[in-house]
Design a protein around this motif. Structure first.
Motif, short mmCIF file in Angstrom:
data_model
loop_
_atom_site.label_atom_id
_atom_site.label_comp_id
_atom_site.label_asym_id
_atom_site.label_seq_id
_atom_site.Cartn_x
_atom_site.Cartn_y
_atom_site.Cartn_z
N LYS A 67 0.84 -1.19 0.00
CA LYS A 67 0.00 0.00 0.00
C LYS A 67 0.88 1.25 0.00
O LYS A 67 1.94 1.28 0.60
N THR A 68 0.42 2.28 -0.71
CA THR A 68 1.21 3.51 -0.77
C THR A 68 1.15 4.27 0.56
O THR A 68 0.26 4.05 1.38
N VAL A 69 2.11 5.15 0.75
CA VAL A 69 2.27 5.89 2.00
C VAL A 69 2.02 7.37 1.75
O VAL A 69 2.54 7.95 0.78
N THR A 70 1.23 7.99 2.62
CA THR A 70 0.97 9.42 2.48
C THR A 70 2.08 10.24 3.11
O THR A 70 2.90 9.74 3.89
N ARG A 71 2.08 11.53 2.81
CA ARG A 71 3.08 12.43 3.40
C ARG A 71 2.94 12.48 4.92
O ARG A 71 3.93 12.52 5.64
N ALA A 72 1.70 12.43 5.39
CA ALA A 72 1.49 12.45 6.84
C ALA A 72 2.00 11.17 7.48
O ALA A 72 2.64 11.20 8.54
N GLU A 73 1.76 10.02 6.83
CA GLU A 73 2.20 8.74 7.39
C GLU A 73 3.73 8.66 7.43
O GLU A 73 4.30 8.20 8.42
N GLU A 134 10.67 12.70 -2.83
CA GLU A 134 10.29 13.42 -1.62
C GLU A 134 10.77 12.67 -0.38
O GLU A 134 11.24 13.29 0.59
N ALA A 135 10.65 11.36 -0.39
CA ALA A 135 11.10 10.56 0.74
C ALA A 135 12.61 10.70 0.93
O ALA A 135 13.11 10.76 2.07
N ALA A 136 13.35 10.75 -0.17
CA ALA A 136 14.80 10.93 -0.08
C ALA A 136 15.15 12.25 0.59
O ALA A 136 16.03 12.31 1.45
N SER A 164 13.70 15.77 -9.88
CA SER A 164 13.58 17.22 -9.70
C SER A 164 14.91 17.80 -9.22
O SER A 164 15.62 17.18 -8.42
N ALA A 165 15.23 18.99 -9.69
CA ALA A 165 16.50 19.62 -9.34
C ALA A 165 16.66 19.77 -7.83
O ALA A 165 17.75 19.56 -7.28
N TRP A 166 15.55 20.10 -7.12
CA TRP A 166 15.62 20.30 -5.67
C TRP A 166 15.87 18.99 -4.92
O TRP A 166 16.33 18.98 -3.79
N ALA A 167 15.58 17.85 -5.58
CA ALA A 167 15.72 16.55 -4.93
C ALA A 167 17.05 15.87 -5.25
O ALA A 167 17.46 14.96 -4.52
N ARG A 168 17.72 16.29 -6.30
CA ARG A 168 18.92 15.58 -6.74
C ARG A 168 19.99 15.44 -5.66
O ARG A 168 20.55 14.35 -5.48
N PRO A 169 20.32 16.52 -4.92
CA PRO A 169 21.37 16.36 -3.89
C PRO A 169 20.99 15.33 -2.84
O PRO A 169 21.84 14.59 -2.33
N TYR A 170 19.70 15.28 -2.52
CA TYR A 170 19.23 14.37 -1.48
C TYR A 170 19.17 12.93 -1.99
O TYR A 170 19.44 11.99 -1.24
N VAL A 171 18.81 12.76 -3.25
CA VAL A 171 18.81 11.42 -3.84
C VAL A 171 20.23 10.85 -3.82
O VAL A 171 20.46 9.69 -3.46
N LYS A 172 21.21 11.69 -4.20
CA LYS A 172 22.59 11.24 -4.18
C LYS A 172 23.04 10.92 -2.75
O LYS A 172 23.70 9.89 -2.51
N ALA A 191 7.69 7.79 -8.56
CA ALA A 191 6.89 6.65 -8.08
C ALA A 191 6.55 6.86 -6.60
O ALA A 191 7.32 7.45 -5.84
N ASN A 192 5.39 6.36 -6.21
CA ASN A 192 4.96 6.49 -4.81
C ASN A 192 5.67 5.46 -3.93
O ASN A 192 5.88 4.32 -4.34
N MET A 193 6.02 5.87 -2.73
CA MET A 193 6.61 4.94 -1.77
C MET A 193 5.54 3.99 -1.24
O MET A 193 4.40 4.39 -0.99
N THR A 194 5.92 2.73 -1.07
CA THR A 194 5.02 1.76 -0.46
C THR A 194 5.39 1.59 1.01
O THR A 194 6.45 2.04 1.46
N ARG A 195 4.53 0.92 1.73
CA ARG A 195 4.78 0.72 3.16
C ARG A 195 6.01 -0.16 3.39
O ARG A 195 6.78 0.05 4.33
N GLU A 196 6.22 -1.16 2.54
CA GLU A 196 7.39 -2.01 2.72
C GLU A 196 8.67 -1.27 2.34
O GLU A 196 9.71 -1.44 2.97
#
Length: 533
Positions: A67-73, A134-136, A164-172, A191-196
């Motif tokens: 199941k996908t995970v929300t920003r709040a979760e 976003e999770a990264a 996204s440019a704002w996410a690249r440093p964090y992904v690395k 892609a959306n993050m799943t619970r696992e």
């Protein structure tokens, strides 16, 4: 701490049978916490995080790993991983995160510490699914990493251009830390993050030994000093009970006219309560903000000696832990005399096991602070309490914050050039001002934090977060005038608290007990824990 071992082969499972950790069968075992995780690639991580109190099921014994995970979760799980507590913020940060929602306290806790951000100034989109990029960002920021800018060409993913440019440093950074990896040469940023997947990422934080140790350690305690002001003894005790305060400053002693006499307002009931509840007592010594009286005591050797002898006797007879010198409006001409008084008082109190702290205003190079020889006082006293407020004060014709972040940071850094951090206590405000903007100059009304909340909720709410000032700026109209409040709340106080913790201060003081809202104590507990990581 012993964690469930990772079962990768039947041989490993056999070897684990003799260990102290629990063993879970490779397929649907009743010993697993959820009936639907036996086939998940993150089965063991899920089990681990259940033990940690980080993840929960979705009901009916299920975990729903895909199941996908929300920003709040994701925010709530990250907060729980870091052992943070929910903050019931008195000032809501986002219009789409109502105080009645289950995730309100988790979002406020993460926001206060800069772990999470909104999708805009006023929205968080708590129910939106969190993407992998976003999770990264969130998990890397939670680990206090602020990576340098990265171009798409520096990322070894086939789909790097879609990150996204704002996410690249964090992904690395997430990849470098071993927290998030791609698959088949791709990162799949949208892609959306799943619970696992979330469980796998969060559990990898605990595989970093330094973070595992920090998260499971108790932060070192610091001085938490609360001044009494305008409360009855029973009210003051109730407020201290509900706080993090371990050192109280009751208003007990004041200079009086005469031959070095002191007024004595010691309350036996408060003293006994403090001793029974292991609270230190630094009784306040005040001067009624009277420069002439203060000069008379400081410059007359007999009167000065009398005051010091009385205070020493009181510390001994009442079993006090120290004296807090709160002299305001001291004449510049008494600069050396004030230092001499503090030096002699400290020497005398040491003979009976007491300490001396002195309250000082930030060094603004004005007559108001000319009497403070910061370096000499830092050598003479046990603690210097920097009053990090009244940047704009009652009667100031210019409207502004009582304690903006850059002003407090500058004042603290200047003091620390003269006084060791181990002797420095930062005092934070539990009040603000409602400014009425007029052509001839602004006027203001002092509000405690509870009154501030009532005021902001009673009119159309129009506020913006000023990241430079480290606080919300709130505007409204009343009787033809524009009003502005530079809000002090758990978010602004947390920002200053963490800044001071990073500088290794000895503790914090609060002006004044009873003016706060309950959420500030939880927020500061979170700040103390997070600052220790």
């Amino acid at each position: 701490m012993i964690k469930p071992q990772k079962l990768v082969t039947l041989f490993a499972a056999f070897m684990l049978a003799a260990s102290t950790g629990p063993v879970y069968a490779a397929s649907g075992s009743s010993s697993l916490p959820f009936h639907d995780i036996s086939g998940s690639f993150a089965r063991d991580e899920i089990v681990d995080l259940v033990h940690e109190g980080v993840v929960e099921g979705t009901g009916g014994g299920a975990f729903e790993p895909r199941k996908t995970v929300t920003r709040a979760e994701f925010t709530a799980m990250t907060d729980r991983l870091l052992k943070l507590k929910e903050v019931d913020g008195d000032i809501p940060a986002f219009r789409d995160v109502p105080r009645t929602s289950w995730y309100y306290g988790w979002v406020q806790a993460g926001l206060n510490l800069g772990i999470v951000q909104g999708k805009s100034d006023s929205t968080f989109e708590p129910k939106a699914n969190i993407t992998r990029e976003e999770a990264a960002v969130l998990i890397v920021r939670a680990l206090k990493k602020e990576p340098a800018a990265v171009s798409a060409g520096q990322l070894l993913y086939q789909d790097a251009a879609s990150i996204s440019a704002w996410a690249r440093p964090y992904v690395k950074a997430a990849a470098s830390l071993g927290l998030m990896e791609g698959a088949d040469g791709k990162f799949r940023p949208k892609a959306n993050m799943t619970r696992e997947e979330t469980a796998a990422v969060l559990d990898r934080v605990l595989q970093i030994s330094s973070w595992d140790q920090a998260i499971h350690s108790t932060p070192a305690s610091s001085l938490q000093v609360g001044w009494q002001n305008g409360l009855t003894i029973s009210q003051f005790i109730a407020k201290v009970k509900a706080s993090n305060v371990n050192t109280i400053v009751p208003r007990w002693f004041f200079l009086e006219e005469g031959t070095g006499s002191l007024s004595n307002h010691v309350d036996a009931s408060l003293l006994n309560w403090a001793k029974q509840n292991h609270k230190k007592v630094w009784a306040l010594l005040g001067n009624h903000s009277d420069p002439e009286l203060t000069d008379d005591i400081l410059t007359d050797p007999a009167k000065k000696s009398s005051v010091i002898k009385q205070l020493t006797a009181y510390v001994k007879s009442y079993g006090l832990n120290g004296i807090n010198v709160d002299f305001e409006n001291v004449s510049p001409q008494d600069r050396e005399a004030l230092t001499a008084f503090v030096t002699e008082l400290d020497q005398s109190l040491r003979t009976v096991g007491g300490v001396v702290s002195i309250d000082v205003s930030p060094d603004l190079g004005t007559d108001w602070t000319e009497a403070f020889d910061y370096k000499a006082l830092g050598q003479a006293a046990d603690y210097i309490i920097l009053m990090g407020y009244d940047e704009h004060w009652g009667g100031d014709p210019i409207a502004g914050s009582v304690s903006s972040y850059p002003w407090v940071e500058s004042a603290l850094d200047k003091l620390l050039r003269s006084v060791p951090s181990s002797k420095t206590i930062l005092a934070l405000p539990f009040y603000t001002r409602d400014w009425t903007l007029k052509e001839g100059g602004a006027t203001s009304e002092e509000l405690n934090l509870a009154q501030q909340g009532v005021r902001t909720r009673s009119v159309a709410y129009n506020r913006t977060w000023d990241d430079n000032l480290g606080q919300y700026v709130f505007k409204y109209q009343k009787q033809g005038y524009t009003h502005k409040i530079w809000i002090e709340d758990s978010r602004s106080i947390t920002k200053k608290y963490v800044m001071a913790a990073d500088r290794g201060v000895a503790g914090y003081a609060f002006w004044y007990m009873g003016a706060e809202t309950p959420d500030v104590w939880t927020a500061m507990s979170n700040a103390a824990r997070y600052a220790s990581y």
